[in-house]
Design an enzyme around this catalytic site. Structure first.
Site, PDB file in Angstrom:
ATOM      1  N   HIS A 166    -164.118 -84.597 -98.402  1.00 54.74           N
ATOM      2  CA  HIS A 166    -165.222 -83.860 -98.109  1.00 54.74           C
ATOM      3  C   HIS A 166    -165.247 -83.779 -96.876  1.00 54.74           C
ATOM      4  O   HIS A 166    -165.473 -84.343 -96.242  1.00 54.74           O
ATOM      5  CB  HIS A 166    -166.165 -84.550 -99.119  1.00 54.74           C
ATOM      6  N   CYS A 184    -162.970 -91.954 -99.734  1.00 56.02           N
ATOM      7  CA  CYS A 184    -163.328 -90.719 -99.796  1.00 56.02           C
ATOM      8  C   CYS A 184    -162.439 -90.251 -98.161  1.00 56.02           C
ATOM      9  O   CYS A 184    -162.382 -91.011 -96.849  1.00 56.02           O
ATOM     10  CB  CYS A 184    -163.945 -89.617-100.213  1.00 56.02           C
TER      11      CYS A 184
END
Length: 514
Positions: free
Chosen positions: A411, A430
C-alpha cells in the site's frame, strides 16, 4: 463310469499341481542360480556360489526393520525393496559396472555445498565395496548376506538423502519459520524412487547439481573463502552458508513476470523475463532485530528458535488480484488496542482528526468523543474502527490486494519520511510502497483502468474504488540476505528479523547430531 471319470480328473489335477510346483521350483532355482552366479562372477569369491535369495531377502527385511527409526525416508526405501522382492537390486545393478564406486566420490565433495558428508556413509560404503571386490574378504554366507544387505540399505538411503539435499535443501523452511507461507515443493516418493531407478549413476548425480547462476556465484565465493565487505571471515562464511541453503529450496518464481519484495533489502522489484523492470524502496514490518544487536556470530540460544515480533512481515507467495484506490482502512484489533484507544484517551478529538469512525455491533457511533476511552482496555474493547479515505489515511491512496492468511498487502502511505532511512522495518506488517503509482502503471498498463486509478488518487475526498487486475500478478515476499549483483559483486543485508540466526542454528544443530 462317473467314478472312473472323477478318478481320472483327480489324477490330472494332481499332475497339473505337481507340474506347477516343479516349474516354480525350477524358476526359483534358476533365480537362485542367476543371483549367485552374478555375484560370484563379479567377486570371484566362492562364498557367493551358495547365496540363496530367500535368505538374502530375510536379511534385508531384518536390516531395514532394525534401522527403520534411524533412517530418513525409510518407508520409500522399504517400498523400493518390496517391489524388488527384497533383493539387493540396486547393488547388483551398479556394483559390477563401477557405478557404485561413484557415490562416495560425490558424497566426499558435498562440503563444496556447505554441507557435512557424515550422513551419507561415504567411508562405510567404500569399505563394503572394497570388501565385496576382495575375493577372500568375506568368509561365510552369513557374512555375505549381512554385507550385501547393509550395502544395499546404505547406498539407497544415502543416494536419496543426497539428491533431496541438493535439489530441495536439508531443512524444510515451513518447519523452522513461524510465518512462512511461500509455496515450497518438497521431495516426494516419485522423485526419490527416480533416483534409485537411474541407469547411469554419474549422469544422474551430475543432473541434480544446482545450476542456478546465483547458487554458483555464492558457491564460488564460499569455496574461495571470500570475505564480504563489512563482515568478518567467519560471518561471511555463515552468510554464504545460509543463503546457499535458501537457494536450494524449491520456492522460486517460475513465471515470466512477477513482483518480489526482499524484506532485509527493503526493496520491491517487478521482474520480467529475468530482468528488473521496476525497482523501488519499501518499508516492511518492524522486526525483532531492527537494531541489529544479534548477528550470526553473536546470538543467544533463545534466538535459535523463531519467535517473531508481532509486526514482522511474513514470507509468502500469492497473486495480486485487485487494487483499492482511496481505501478504507479496517483497523486491526491489535493496532486498536495498542494505539487507537490510547491516543483517544489522551486526546478526545484524535479520532475525528484522523477521520476514524467507531462502530459497535456494526452500527456507527455518531459521537465517539463522549466515550470515556480511559476505561477501555484490550479485555473489554467492544468497538471496531475504520479510517475513511483521505490524505491522512494510513494506507495512503491505494492498496494492492492478494490472498494471504496474515491480512497483509502492499500500500501507499502518507508517512514518506521513512523512505529516507536505511533501516525501513517500521510498519505494522504490511509493505509500504515508495512508488505505488509506478507499480499500478506497470501492472495495469496504459488504458482506462490506469487513468481511473491516477485520477482517483488525486481526488480530495473520494470514495473507495475497487479495480480488478486484467491479469493477476504473482507476488513473492521473501527473505534473502546475500546475493551476487549483476556485476558479480557480493551484496549482503543485515538480518533484521534474525531469520539467518534461526536457519544457521538449525543447520549447525543438524550437522552436530549426525
Amino acid at each position: 463310469m462317473i467314478f472312473a471319470f472323477l478318478k481320472k480328473t483327480t489324477v490330472l489335477v494332481w499332475l497339473c499341481a505337481l507340474f506347477t510346483i516343479l516349474l516354480v521350483f525350477q524358476s526359483c532355482k534358476k533365480k537362485h542360480s542367476e543371483i549367485a552366479d552374478r555375484l560370484f562372477e563379479a567377486t570371484q569369491n566362492e562364498v557367493f556360489k551358495d547365496i540363496d535369495p530367500d535368505t538374502l531377502a530375510e536379511t534385508l527385511k531384518k536390516e531395514i526393520s532394525e534401522r527403520k527409526l534411524k533412517i530418513a525416508n525409510a518407508s520409500v526405501i522399504e517400498s523400493y525393496f518390496r517391489e524388488n522382492d527384497y533383493q539387493p537390486i540396486f547393488v547388483i545393478n551398479h556394483l559390477f559396472n563401477g557405478d557404485l564406486d561413484i557415490l562416495p566420490e560425490y558424497y566426499d565433495k558435498i562440503s563444496e555445498h556447505g554441507l557435512d558428508k557424515t550422513p551419507y556413509h561415504s567411508e562405510a560404503i567404500k569399505a563394503l565395496i572394497a570388501k565385496l571386490h576382495n575375493k577372500t574378504a568375506i568368509k561365510t554366507t552369513a557374512e555375505a548376506y549381512h554385507d550385501l544387505a547393509e550395502l544395499e540399505l546404505l547406498s539407497t538411503s544415502s543416494l536419496i538423502k543426497y539428491a533431496n539435499a541438493l535439489q530441495y535443501g536439508v531443512i524444510n523452511p515451513k518447519k523452522i519459520y513461524s510465518r512462512y507461507f511461500t509455496a515450497t515443493k518438497r521431495p516426494d516418493t516419485t522423485f526419490m524412487k527416480h533416483a534409485l531407478k537411474a541407469n547411469d549413476i554419474k549422469s544422474y548425480l551430475d543432473s541434480i547439481q544446482p545450476a542456478d547462476p546465483q547458487y554458483k556465484a555464492l558457491q564460488k565465493a564460499f569455496l574461495s573463502n571470500a570475505v564480504i565487505d563489512g563482515l568478518s571471515p567467519e560471518e561471511s562464511k555463515r552468510y554464504l552458508l545460509v543463503n546457499l541453503e535458501r537457494l536450494r529450496w524449491k520456492n522460486k518464481p517460475s513465471e515470466d513476470k512477477y513482483v518480489i519484495v526482499n524484506i532485509p533489502d527493503f526493496r520491491l522489484d517487478v521482474i520480467e523475463n529475468g530482468k528488473s523492470v521496476l525497482n523501488m524502496k519499501v518499508c516492511v514490518g518492524e522486526g525483532r532485530n531492527k537494531d541489529y544487536h544479534s548477528s550470526l556470530i553473536a546470538y543467544a540460544d533463545s534466538e535459535k528458535y523463531d519467535k517473531p515480533f508481532p509486526r514482522e512481515t511474513p514470507q509468502l507467495s500469492s497473486m495480486i488480484h485487485s487494487v483499492q484506490v482511496n481505501p478504507m482502512w479496517n483497523i486491526p484489533r491489535s493496532i486498536a488496542t495498542k494505539e487507537i484507544i490510547t491516543e483517544a484517551a489522551n486526546d478526545p478529538y484524535y479520532l475525528s482528526n484522523k477521520n476514524i469512525d467507531v462502530y459497535k455491533d456494526g452500527v456507527k457511533i455518531e459521537d465517539p468523543e463522549t466515550i470515556d476511552w480511559s476505561t477501555v482496555t484490550k479485555d473489554n474493547l467492544e468497538y471496531d474502527f475504520k479510517q475513511r479515505p483521505g490524505a491522512d489515511n494510513s494506507l495512503g491512496k491505494i492498496k494492492f490486494l492478494f490472498k494471504n492468511r496474515s491480512s497483509v498487502y502492499l500500500h501507499d502511505t502518507p508517512a514518506k519520511e521513512a523512505f529516507g532511512h536505511a533501516m525501513r522495518a517500521v510498519s505494522h506488517g504490511c509493505v509500504r510502497l515508495g512508488d505505488p503509482l509506478g507499480l499500478a502503471k506497470n501492472l495495469f498498463g496504459e488504458g482506462e483502468d490506469f487513468d481511473t486509478i491516477s485520477k482517483d488518487m488525486n481526488e480530495d475526498n473520494p470514495d473507495p474504488t475497487n479495480i480488478g487486475l486484467p491479469k493477476k500478478a504473482p507476488i513473492y515476499i521473501t527473505y534473502v540476505t546475500c546475493w551476487a549483483d549483476d556485476n558479480g559483486s557480493l551484496q549482503y543485508r543485515r538480518d533484521v528479523y534474525g531469520l539467518d540466526i534461526v536457519l544457521y542454528a538449525h543447520l549447525k544443530m543438524l550437522m552436530s547430531n549426525l
